[in-house]
Motif scaffolding. Sequence first.
Motif, PDB file in Angstrom:
ATOM      1  N   ASP A  61      -9.490   4.184   2.830  1.00 38.90           N
ATOM      2  CA  ASP A  61      -9.535   3.724   4.222  1.00 38.90           C
ATOM      3  C   ASP A  61      -8.499   4.505   5.040  1.00 38.90           C
ATOM      4  O   ASP A  61      -7.307   4.433   4.750  1.00 38.90           O
ATOM      5  CB  ASP A  61      -9.211   2.234   4.310  1.00 38.90           C
ATOM      6  N   THR A  62      -8.966   5.226   6.048  1.00 44.89           N
ATOM      7  CA  THR A  62      -8.045   6.001   6.899  1.00 44.89           C
ATOM      8  C   THR A  62      -7.150   5.057   7.701  1.00 44.89           C
ATOM      9  O   THR A  62      -7.663   4.175   8.403  1.00 44.89           O
ATOM     10  CB  THR A  62      -8.851   6.889   7.873  1.00 44.89           C
TER      11      THR A  62
ATOM     12  N   GLN B  74      -2.589  12.367   7.170  1.00 46.76           N
ATOM     13  CA  GLN B  74      -2.670  13.567   6.324  1.00 46.76           C
ATOM     14  C   GLN B  74      -2.292  13.294   4.883  1.00 46.76           C
ATOM     15  O   GLN B  74      -2.817  13.900   3.973  1.00 46.76           O
ATOM     16  CB  GLN B  74      -1.773  14.669   6.888  1.00 46.76           C
ATOM     17  N   ARG B  75      -1.353  12.390   4.680  1.00 43.61           N
ATOM     18  CA  ARG B  75      -0.857  12.233   3.311  1.00 43.61           C
ATOM     19  C   ARG B  75      -1.332  10.941   2.627  1.00 43.61           C
ATOM     20  O   ARG B  75      -1.098  10.756   1.442  1.00 43.61           O
ATOM     21  CB  ARG B  75       0.669  12.281   3.308  1.00 43.61           C
TER      22      ARG B  75
ATOM     23  N   PRO C  40       4.614   9.346  12.392  1.00 45.83           N
ATOM     24  CA  PRO C  40       3.530   9.401  13.383  1.00 45.83           C
ATOM     25  C   PRO C  40       2.193   9.199  12.664  1.00 45.83           C
ATOM     26  O   PRO C  40       2.062   9.552  11.484  1.00 45.83           O
ATOM     27  CB  PRO C  40       3.625  10.827  13.939  1.00 45.83           C
ATOM     28  N   LEU C  41       1.203   8.638  13.366  1.00 45.65           N
ATOM     29  CA  LEU C  41      -0.071   8.308  12.729  1.00 45.65           C
ATOM     30  C   LEU C  41      -0.739   9.544  12.100  1.00 45.65           C
ATOM     31  O   LEU C  41      -1.265   9.467  10.986  1.00 45.65           O
ATOM     32  CB  LEU C  41      -1.002   7.648  13.752  1.00 45.65           C
TER      33      LEU C  41
ATOM     34  N   LEU D 287       0.822  -1.211   0.000  1.00 45.83           N
ATOM     35  CA  LEU D 287       0.000   0.000   0.000  1.00 45.83           C
ATOM     36  C   LEU D 287       0.856   1.262   0.000  1.00 45.83           C
ATOM     37  O   LEU D 287       0.328   2.370  -0.075  1.00 45.83           O
ATOM     38  CB  LEU D 287      -0.962   0.005   1.194  1.00 45.83           C
ATOM     39  N   GLY D 288       2.174   1.106   0.095  1.00 43.06           N
ATOM     40  CA  GLY D 288       3.068   2.254   0.003  1.00 43.06           C
ATOM     41  C   GLY D 288       2.958   3.228   1.164  1.00 43.06           C
ATOM     42  O   GLY D 288       3.211   4.425   1.018  1.00 43.06           O
TER      43      GLY D 288
END
Length: 320
Positions: free
Chosen positions: A38-39, A32-33, A26-27, A19-20
């Motif tokens: 899916d978060t 953010q990026r 940090p989570l 999934l790269g």
Amino acid sequence: MDPFLVDAHLDLAYNALDLGRDLTLPLEALRQRDPHPDTPVVTLPSLREARVGIAFATLFVESRAGGLAAWEEALHAQLSLYEAWEGMGLVRLLREREDLLAHLERFPQDGTPGLVLLLEGAHPLPEPEALAPLRKRGLRLLSLTWATKNAYAGGNAEPGPLTAKGLALLKAMEDLGVALDLSHLADEALFPALEAYGGPVCATHANARALTPTPRHLSDEALKALAQRGGVLGLVPFSAFLDAGWKRGMERLPLAAFLRHKAHAEAILGPRGVGLGTDWDGGFGLEALPQGLDRHRDLWALGDEGFLGGNWLSWLLSWF
Ligand SMILES: [Zn+2]
């Protein structure tokens, strides 16, 4: 020693390589990026902040695409990534009992998560003989199948028996000290496998079929058999695994939906036989977690020390 969390199922290398996702972030920074719908829920710093002392980290290669050569290559890339993280001091790989004992001494000081390697589905192994070199590099747990049927056994989405090759693999696992993970195994293979295999048994990520009636979860009969072998069940806080009616896009379920699986499993396995196997980021994200669970540190609200980590640790110490 202060208690710590044990999570019996995380597809860390799959998330990083397939999934790269940069799991060293940090989570918040990854959230953010990250471009996926899916978060994300898991990074190495999120495990560290939650005091996850041990996680069973998978070598997982999607079986419905590619073939043996591609699977072997992907598996070795994942193994190399775990070794690279170890080299950077981000994790400790627990290969032998002495590694586990040394980790228990060091973790309270440095908070570095320990990883036990788990092969999810034996399809990347061309022959049972391919297990020995992986065992040397730290593999200690194996599930015969992922969802699909392979040369060794049938899976939850594609039933089939335990094959002669499957029996030979179980023998190799027993000889080498590799534990059997019953997750994803077809019922018709599960009971023969338990009979043939004399080593340590667990289910790293499965819920109660009595409450979520699909073949992906363990029947009460299977849970009883697991209990008889002193095994531990890792429960999955994932809404679709808690209620078969839950579908992607629906509201997150209340935490009670998870706690009823815990109560059901504990009634069969006893309170010492149940723990966590979150499988977080294993094909779903934050949107599919029960309310109140947004990351590993939230798991501390869920229960007693045994459920959160002590039960898995005792199981590991009994055979590792
Ligand atoms: Zn799985």
